[in-house]
Write a protein that holds these residues in place. Structure first.
Motif, PDB file in Angstrom:
ATOM      1  N   TRP A  87      -0.637  11.642 -21.057  1.00 22.38           N
ATOM      2  CA  TRP A  87       0.259  12.396 -21.639  1.00 22.38           C
ATOM      3  C   TRP A  87       1.435  11.542 -22.194  1.00 22.38           C
ATOM      4  O   TRP A  87       2.043  10.640 -21.588  1.00 22.38           O
ATOM      5  CB  TRP A  87       1.000  13.488 -20.805  1.00 22.38           C
ATOM      6  N   GLU A  98       5.094  22.140 -29.473  1.00 23.44           N
ATOM      7  CA  GLU A  98       4.714  21.424 -28.253  1.00 23.44           C
ATOM      8  C   GLU A  98       5.716  20.176 -28.135  1.00 23.44           C
ATOM      9  O   GLU A  98       6.275  19.612 -29.084  1.00 23.44           O
ATOM     10  CB  GLU A  98       3.260  20.973 -28.681  1.00 23.44           C
ATOM     11  N   GLN A 100       4.591  17.712 -25.776  1.00 28.14           N
ATOM     12  CA  GLN A 100       3.841  16.579 -25.318  1.00 28.14           C
ATOM     13  C   GLN A 100       2.291  16.542 -26.051  1.00 28.14           C
ATOM     14  O   GLN A 100       1.843  17.694 -26.646  1.00 28.14           O
ATOM     15  CB  GLN A 100       3.662  16.523 -23.905  1.00 28.14           C
ATOM     16  N   ASN A 200       6.670  12.382 -14.707  1.00 35.30           N
ATOM     17  CA  ASN A 200       5.507  11.740 -14.229  1.00 35.30           C
ATOM     18  C   ASN A 200       5.399  11.479 -12.747  1.00 35.30           C
ATOM     19  O   ASN A 200       4.467  11.044 -12.084  1.00 35.30           O
ATOM     20  CB  ASN A 200       5.034  10.541 -15.161  1.00 35.30           C
ATOM     21  N   ASP A 204       1.257  17.632 -11.586  1.00 33.35           N
ATOM     22  CA  ASP A 204       1.327  18.254 -12.783  1.00 33.35           C
ATOM     23  C   ASP A 204       0.887  19.821 -12.422  1.00 33.35           C
ATOM     24  O   ASP A 204       0.045  20.234 -11.391  1.00 33.35           O
ATOM     25  CB  ASP A 204      -0.231  17.897 -13.420  1.00 33.35           C
ATOM     26  N   GLY A 205       1.675  20.720 -12.860  1.00 34.70           N
ATOM     27  CA  GLY A 205       1.481  21.903 -12.529  1.00 34.70           C
ATOM     28  C   GLY A 205       2.630  22.380 -11.823  1.00 34.70           C
ATOM     29  O   GLY A 205       2.951  23.670 -11.133  1.00 34.70           O
ATOM     30  N   SER A 211       7.020  23.478 -18.318  1.00 35.20           N
ATOM     31  CA  SER A 211       5.832  23.549 -19.170  1.00 35.20           C
ATOM     32  C   SER A 211       5.373  22.040 -19.737  1.00 35.20           C
ATOM     33  O   SER A 211       4.559  21.825 -20.328  1.00 35.20           O
ATOM     34  CB  SER A 211       6.031  24.393 -20.518  1.00 35.20           C
ATOM     35  N   ASN A 212       6.290  21.060 -18.980  1.00 34.83           N
ATOM     36  CA  ASN A 212       5.676  19.805 -19.150  1.00 34.83           C
ATOM     37  C   ASN A 212       4.516  19.385 -18.438  1.00 34.83           C
ATOM     38  O   ASN A 212       4.237  20.152 -17.275  1.00 34.83           O
ATOM     39  CB  ASN A 212       6.824  18.762 -18.581  1.00 34.83           C
ATOM     40  N   HIS A 213       3.779  18.321 -18.797  1.00 32.92           N
ATOM     41  CA  HIS A 213       2.647  17.716 -18.035  1.00 32.92           C
ATOM     42  C   HIS A 213       3.060  16.492 -17.300  1.00 32.92           C
ATOM     43  O   HIS A 213       3.791  15.703 -17.882  1.00 32.92           O
ATOM     44  CB  HIS A 213       1.341  17.579 -18.959  1.00 32.92           C
ATOM     45  N   SER A 214       2.412  16.272 -16.159  1.00 35.19           N
ATOM     46  CA  SER A 214       2.596  15.169 -15.798  1.00 35.19           C
ATOM     47  C   SER A 214       1.496  14.013 -15.511  1.00 35.19           C
ATOM     48  O   SER A 214       0.246  14.604 -15.158  1.00 35.19           O
ATOM     49  CB  SER A 214       3.188  15.519 -14.137  1.00 35.19           C
ATOM     50  N   ASN A 215       1.562  12.789 -15.678  1.00 29.66           N
ATOM     51  CA  ASN A 215       0.438  11.875 -15.313  1.00 29.66           C
ATOM     52  C   ASN A 215       0.320  11.372 -14.133  1.00 29.66           C
ATOM     53  O   ASN A 215      -0.674  10.783 -13.596  1.00 29.66           O
ATOM     54  CB  ASN A 215       0.901  10.692 -16.297  1.00 29.66           C
TER      55      ASN A 215
END
Length: 350
Positions: A87, A98, A100, A200, A204-205, A211-215
């Motif tokens: 991401w 969006e 990301q 990050n 994630d979640g 609403s951001n995603h994490s690596n």
């Protein structure tokens, strides 16, 4: 206001003491040259401060999530040739809304302290090749201009001066993702040279990151267009030292004020031997609040002021004061006051 004016006056006086007249002249010339450049690098982490503040605000009101981090797992141990989608973050507004997007990439090098992934779409272009990737690994692991005789790379210098980095993925190696950062660059002016984003560091979640995603890993991002990693790697290595300090700082003080955090990242580049940006942008306009951070298109003015104020502190106190700033949880001038007096009871911020 009187205190602010006094501090600015003091800083102006220190500028005269630290930099002789001929250096001031060179700084002015450097400022003129910088503003005439078709492309110049800007660190990008400060652009994410508002989003990071929202995460902290959520955690403040939902203490049940403050301990949520990825469970301890076995290290991934990436190998050269491994394929991975990471991401990354838009730095220009998208019609879709969006924030990301996923970057298909391949692991191109594995060092003692890092994995280097390169965006697949950029591999084989005139911007990044294997020699460039290997040089970045060597700089991160083994050799900086400041510590080449000691075989100390950016990782060792930054950790020695500022502290240990986080480790949410149970893998001590840092991921460096080289990509074309989408920042709206149109052929001239500033571009985002690299960034660290603390999202990050969360699962994630996790509702804290919205609403951001994490690596779910220690990762920072390095640009390769318009940054040119083949013909001139100075900017990218400078930015590497800069952004790694941000990662370390997040581990020890997540609420640090922008001026202090960015000033320390500027000094990270300096102590690694990559130089300090021109003081010209500060000397051209000194009538500003010392600790302010405008964050506009003239953000390099803020970087110039933060860099030279932090350089003064670095030269006036033992080098250990930099790590003390990282560990100090004060978020305004009281952080300077407490840290100064910890080293010298007779010296304070005012």
């Amino acid at each position: 206001m009187q205190r602010t004016l006094l501090l600015v006056a003091i800083l102006c006086g220190l500028q005269s003491y630290i930099f002789p007249q001929e250096v001031k002249t060179l700084a002015k010339e450097s400022f003129i040259l910088e503003t005439a450049q078709e492309a110049y690098p800007i660190p990008g982490s400060h652009l994410l401060r508002e989003k990071e503040q929202k995460i902290r605000d959520y955690l403040d009101t939902h203490p049940e999530y403050t301990k949520l981090q990825k469970p301890v797992v076995s290290p991934v141990n990436y190998s050269i040739g491994d394929i991975k989608d990471w991401w990354a973050d838009y730095f220009e507004e998208q019609d879709s809304g969006e924030e990301q997007y996923l970057v298909p990439s391949t692991c191109r090098a594995v060092g003692a302290n890092c994995y280097v992934f390169v965006e697949d779409a950029m591999w084989g272009t005139a911007r990044v090749d294997q020699d460039a990737v290997d040089a970045i690994v060597n700089a991160f692991d083994n050799s900086t201009p400041a510590d080449a005789p000691n075989n100390d790379g950016i990782f060792n210098v930054d950790t020695r001066v500022f502290g240990d980095p986080p480790d949410v993925d149970s893998d001590p190696k840092i991921i460096i993702l080289i990509l074309d950062i989408i920042d709206g660059y149109d052929g001239s002016g500033g571009y985002v040279a690299g960034y660290f984003y603390s999202v990050n560091e969360y699962p994630d979640g996790d509702p804290a990151i919205g609403s951001n995603h994490s690596n779910e890993a220690e990762i920072f991002y390095m640009d390769c267009d318009p940054a040119d990693l083949i013909s001139d790697r100075t900017d990218v290595l400078n930015t590497t030292a800069h952004e790694f300090q941000h990662m370390i700082h997040w581990e020890h003080d997540q609420g640090e004020m922008t001026f202090v955090n960015e000033g320390l990242s500027e000094i990270a580049s300096y102590v690694c031997g990559y130089g300090l940006r021109s003081n010209g942008r500060y000397t051209q306009n000194t009538n500003v609040n010392l600790l302010s951070w405008d964050g506009t298109d003239d953000v390099l003015d803020d970087y110039s002021r933060a860099a030279f104020w932090t350089l003064y502190i670095y030269e006036q106190f033992p080098v250990g004061i930099l790590k003390d700033f990282v560990n100090n949880h004060h978020s305004d001038w009281t952080g300077f006051e407490a840290t100064f007096k910890a080293h010298d009871a007779s010296r304070g911020f005012f």
